[in-house]
Design a protein around this motif. Structure first.
Motif, PDB file in Angstrom:
ATOM      1  N   MET A 274      49.202 -15.533  71.500  1.00  0.00           N
ATOM      2  CA  MET A 274      49.802 -14.483  72.323  1.00  0.00           C
ATOM      3  C   MET A 274      49.101 -14.364  73.679  1.00  0.00           C
ATOM      4  O   MET A 274      49.709 -13.953  74.663  1.00  0.00           O
ATOM      5  N   GLN A 275      47.840 -14.742  73.741  1.00  0.00           N
ATOM      6  CA  GLN A 275      47.120 -14.693  75.011  1.00  0.00           C
ATOM      7  C   GLN A 275      47.629 -15.749  75.995  1.00  0.00           C
ATOM      8  O   GLN A 275      47.364 -15.649  77.193  1.00  0.00           O
ATOM      9  N   LYS A 276      48.343 -16.747  75.501  1.00  0.00           N
ATOM     10  CA  LYS A 276      48.919 -17.790  76.353  1.00  0.00           C
ATOM     11  C   LYS A 276      50.444 -17.704  76.369  1.00  0.00           C
ATOM     12  O   LYS A 276      51.125 -18.704  76.525  1.00  0.00           O
ATOM     13  N   ARG A 277      50.969 -16.498  76.231  1.00  0.00           N
ATOM     14  CA  ARG A 277      52.417 -16.336  76.126  1.00  0.00           C
ATOM     15  C   ARG A 277      53.161 -16.778  77.380  1.00  0.00           C
ATOM     16  O   ARG A 277      54.329 -17.167  77.315  1.00  0.00           O
ATOM     17  N   SER A 278      52.485 -16.754  78.544  1.00  0.00           N
ATOM     18  CA  SER A 278      53.141 -17.205  79.763  1.00  0.00           C
ATOM     19  C   SER A 278      53.476 -18.698  79.694  1.00  0.00           C
ATOM     20  O   SER A 278      54.415 -19.156  80.346  1.00  0.00           O
ATOM     21  N   TYR A 279      52.716 -19.449  78.881  1.00  0.00           N
ATOM     22  CA  TYR A 279      52.985 -20.874  78.719  1.00  0.00           C
ATOM     23  C   TYR A 279      54.383 -21.115  78.157  1.00  0.00           C
ATOM     24  O   TYR A 279      55.045 -22.095  78.505  1.00  0.00           O
ATOM     25  N   ALA A 280      54.816 -20.233  77.256  1.00  0.00           N
ATOM     26  CA  ALA A 280      56.119 -20.418  76.601  1.00  0.00           C
ATOM     27  C   ALA A 280      57.260 -20.344  77.604  1.00  0.00           C
ATOM     28  O   ALA A 280      58.183 -21.166  77.580  1.00  0.00           O
ATOM     29  N   PHE A 281      57.196 -19.389  78.511  1.00  0.00           N
ATOM     30  CA  PHE A 281      58.269 -19.222  79.495  1.00  0.00           C
ATOM     31  C   PHE A 281      58.206 -20.314  80.567  1.00  0.00           C
ATOM     32  O   PHE A 281      59.238 -20.819  81.018  1.00  0.00           O
ATOM     33  N   LEU A 282      56.998 -20.673  80.969  1.00  0.00           N
ATOM     34  CA  LEU A 282      56.849 -21.747  81.948  1.00  0.00           C
ATOM     35  C   LEU A 282      57.335 -23.078  81.373  1.00  0.00           C
ATOM     36  O   LEU A 282      57.955 -23.887  82.078  1.00  0.00           O
ATOM     37  N   ALA A 283      57.078 -23.306  80.096  1.00  0.00           N
ATOM     38  CA  ALA A 283      57.519 -24.547  79.453  1.00  0.00           C
ATOM     39  C   ALA A 283      59.041 -24.651  79.441  1.00  0.00           C
ATOM     40  O   ALA A 283      59.602 -25.747  79.624  1.00  0.00           O
ATOM     41  N   MET A 284      59.737 -23.541  79.251  1.00  0.00           N
ATOM     42  CA  MET A 284      61.203 -23.581  79.259  1.00  0.00           C
ATOM     43  C   MET A 284      61.730 -23.934  80.642  1.00  0.00           C
ATOM     44  O   MET A 284      62.699 -24.692  80.781  1.00  0.00           O
ATOM     45  N   LEU A 285      61.095 -23.404  81.683  1.00  0.00           N
ATOM     46  CA  LEU A 285      61.493 -23.736  83.046  1.00  0.00           C
ATOM     47  C   LEU A 285      61.267 -25.227  83.319  1.00  0.00           C
ATOM     48  O   LEU A 285      62.122 -25.904  83.917  1.00  0.00           O
ATOM     49  N   LEU A 286      60.140 -25.744  82.869  1.00  0.00           N
ATOM     50  CA  LEU A 286      59.848 -27.166  83.049  1.00  0.00           C
ATOM     51  C   LEU A 286      60.802 -28.034  82.239  1.00  0.00           C
ATOM     52  O   LEU A 286      61.209 -29.117  82.688  1.00  0.00           O
ATOM     53  N   LEU A 287      61.186 -27.572  81.056  1.00  0.00           N
ATOM     54  CA  LEU A 287      62.115 -28.330  80.218  1.00  0.00           C
ATOM     55  C   LEU A 287      63.467 -28.483  80.897  1.00  0.00           C
ATOM     56  O   LEU A 287      64.031 -29.590  80.940  1.00  0.00           O
ATOM     57  N   VAL A 288      63.990 -27.410  81.441  1.00  0.00           N
ATOM     58  CA  VAL A 288      65.293 -27.467  82.124  1.00  0.00           C
ATOM     59  C   VAL A 288      65.204 -28.352  83.367  1.00  0.00           C
ATOM     60  O   VAL A 288      66.094 -29.155  83.643  1.00  0.00           O
ATOM     61  N   THR A 289      64.110 -28.230  84.111  1.00  0.00           N
ATOM     62  CA  THR A 289      63.933 -29.048  85.319  1.00  0.00           C
ATOM     63  C   THR A 289      63.859 -30.529  84.975  1.00  0.00           C
ATOM     64  O   THR A 289      64.519 -31.368  85.599  1.00  0.00           O
ATOM     65  N   GLY A 290      63.055 -30.869  83.965  1.00  0.00           N
ATOM     66  CA  GLY A 290      62.931 -32.262  83.564  1.00  0.00           C
ATOM     67  C   GLY A 290      64.226 -32.825  83.010  1.00  0.00           C
ATOM     68  O   GLY A 290      64.588 -33.979  83.292  1.00  0.00           O
ATOM     69  N   ALA A 291      64.942 -32.025  82.220  1.00  0.00           N
ATOM     70  CA  ALA A 291      66.216 -32.475  81.666  1.00  0.00           C
ATOM     71  C   ALA A 291      67.247 -32.692  82.775  1.00  0.00           C
ATOM     72  O   ALA A 291      68.054 -33.627  82.717  1.00  0.00           O
ATOM     73  N   TYR A 292      67.220 -31.847  83.786  1.00  0.00           N
ATOM     74  CA  TYR A 292      68.129 -32.015  84.921  1.00  0.00           C
ATOM     75  C   TYR A 292      67.860 -33.347  85.637  1.00  0.00           C
ATOM     76  O   TYR A 292      68.782 -34.092  85.952  1.00  0.00           O
ATOM     77  N   CYS A 293      66.591 -33.646  85.860  1.00  0.00           N
ATOM     78  CA  CYS A 293      66.232 -34.885  86.551  1.00  0.00           C
ATOM     79  C   CYS A 293      66.601 -36.124  85.728  1.00  0.00           C
ATOM     80  O   CYS A 293      66.944 -37.170  86.291  1.00  0.00           O
ATOM     81  N   LEU A 294      66.554 -35.989  84.405  1.00  0.00           N
ATOM     82  CA  LEU A 294      66.941 -37.121  83.557  1.00  0.00           C
ATOM     83  C   LEU A 294      68.451 -37.262  83.471  1.00  0.00           C
ATOM     84  O   LEU A 294      68.991 -38.381  83.494  1.00  0.00           O
ATOM     85  N   LEU A 295      69.139 -36.133  83.365  1.00  0.00           N
ATOM     86  CA  LEU A 295      70.599 -36.178  83.200  1.00  0.00           C
ATOM     87  C   LEU A 295      71.270 -36.853  84.388  1.00  0.00           C
ATOM     88  O   LEU A 295      72.303 -37.503  84.236  1.00  0.00           O
ATOM     89  N   ILE A 296      70.679 -36.732  85.543  1.00  0.00           N
ATOM     90  CA  ILE A 296      71.242 -37.355  86.742  1.00  0.00           C
ATOM     91  C   ILE A 296      71.236 -38.873  86.641  1.00  0.00           C
ATOM     92  O   ILE A 296      72.076 -39.564  87.219  1.00  0.00           O
ATOM     93  N   ARG A 297      70.310 -39.423  85.842  1.00  0.00           N
ATOM     94  CA  ARG A 297      70.189 -40.879  85.699  1.00  0.00           C
ATOM     95  C   ARG A 297      71.169 -41.444  84.665  1.00  0.00           C
ATOM     96  O   ARG A 297      71.305 -42.654  84.560  1.00  0.00           O
ATOM     97  N   ILE A 298      71.784 -40.585  83.867  1.00  0.00           N
ATOM     98  CA  ILE A 298      72.663 -41.085  82.814  1.00  0.00           C
ATOM     99  C   ILE A 298      74.029 -41.447  83.396  1.00  0.00           C
ATOM    100  O   ILE A 298      74.568 -40.713  84.181  1.00  0.00           O
TER     101      ILE A 298
END
Length: 298
Positions: A274-298
């Motif tokens: 719980m002390q690193k709860r900000s990691y969870a929300f930041l990880a979701m933002l990074l996941l969407v960003t990375g998936a967007y960059c990959l989807l463009i290559r498909i």
């Protein structure tokens, strides 16, 4: 196809397949609660069920509104694609209804409706994957005919489509566990189950998200090895504000996926996640960003 269209495709894929994963995750938690005789799993399952109902209702309402009001997606669905589109909307509505019923069912029927909602979401996700694949191929532009429909069906035998399906599944699993992790954190003030519960459930969800994220990275590596180059004009059309650096930014943006995995993994190792709860929300933002960059290559 604009930046908004690709971003919407990423979010639709992630949320749609996350709704497929989450009902089975809640059923598994309840099985573990019986097998290991720990009420922590029951509490976790209840929170996951509420998340499934919320996500299912949101995506069903969004698709239903677009269909009834002839929105931007509905205007593209002509000819054979309209049947697929309407079927997907109806399946999402039925799945969302089952997910809501789960919240008010007794123990005997709860698992049955959870499995039913998961199967309905799975059927809707199959249609969603097909529509997104057709969109990426340029076959869904509001004027596609039977020939374009046949081309898309024929392309489903290719290795590219197999990679896209694997990418979608891993994105859904990563997104599902990642969203569940965020949901547990958001419910901290409403469901005060104590520090031990949240240390347990956040550690469990972050481990599940990191495992799914690791498989997503593997699929990403294979996809990138097949298509390492990206057209400068295509990259510029996806990131018009980046100028000559668009190609480099889109390629580097794929590193957001390993970064998301690192955050989840770090959270899973923490004694008090719980002390690193900000990691969870930041990880979701990074996941969407990375998936967007990959989807463009498909």
């Amino acid at each position: 196809m604009t930046v908004f269209h690709f971003l919407a495709a990423v979010v639709i894929l992630m949320v749609g397949l996350a709704c497929t994963i989450l009902p089975f995750a809640s059923v598994w938690d309840r099985r573990l609660a019986v097998a290991r005789r720990r009420s922590l799993y029951d509490k976790s399952a209840s929170q996951v069920e509420s998340l499934t109902a919320v996500l299912g209702a949101l995506i069903a309402a969004a698709f239903g509104a677009d269909l009834l009001l002839s929105g931007s997606i509905d205007r593209l669905m002509t000819g054979e694609w309209r049947i697929v589109w309407e079927g997907m909307v109806m399946m999402h509505a039925f799945a969302a209804l089952c997910a809501v019923i789960v919240l008010y069912s007794k123990r005997g029927l709860r698992n049955a409706f959870s499995v039913l909602s998961g199967l309905a979401f799975a059927a809707a996700s199959c249609l969603c994957v097909l529509l997104v694949w057709a969109f990426l191929m340029g076959a869904v532009h509001g004027s596609s005919g039977l020939e374009a429909f046949g081309v898309v069906l024929a392309s489903m035998k290719s290795a590219d489509f197999v990679l896209f399906v694997l990418f979608s599944i891993m994105l859904g699993a990563s997104g599902g566990y990642g969203l569940a992790l965020c949901w547990h954190i958001l419910l901290r003030n409403r469901d005060d189950f104590g520090r031990d519960y949240y240390s347990f459930v956040l550690g469990m969800r972050s481990r599940q998200a990191s495992c799914a994220g690791l498989f997503l990275i593997m699929v990403t590596a294979v996809q990138y090895s097949l298509y390492p180059q990206l057209s400068k004009d295509w990259a510029l059309s996806r990131l018009p504000f980046a100028g000559e650096y668009a190609e480099a930014i889109l390629t580097g943006g794929m590193l957001c996926l390993p970064a998301a995995f690192a955050l989840w993994y770090s959270m899973s190792l923490a004694a008090l996640p719980m002390q690193k709860r900000s990691y969870a929300f930041l990880a979701m933002l990074l996941l969407v960003t990375g998936a967007y960059c990959l989807l463009i290559r498909i």
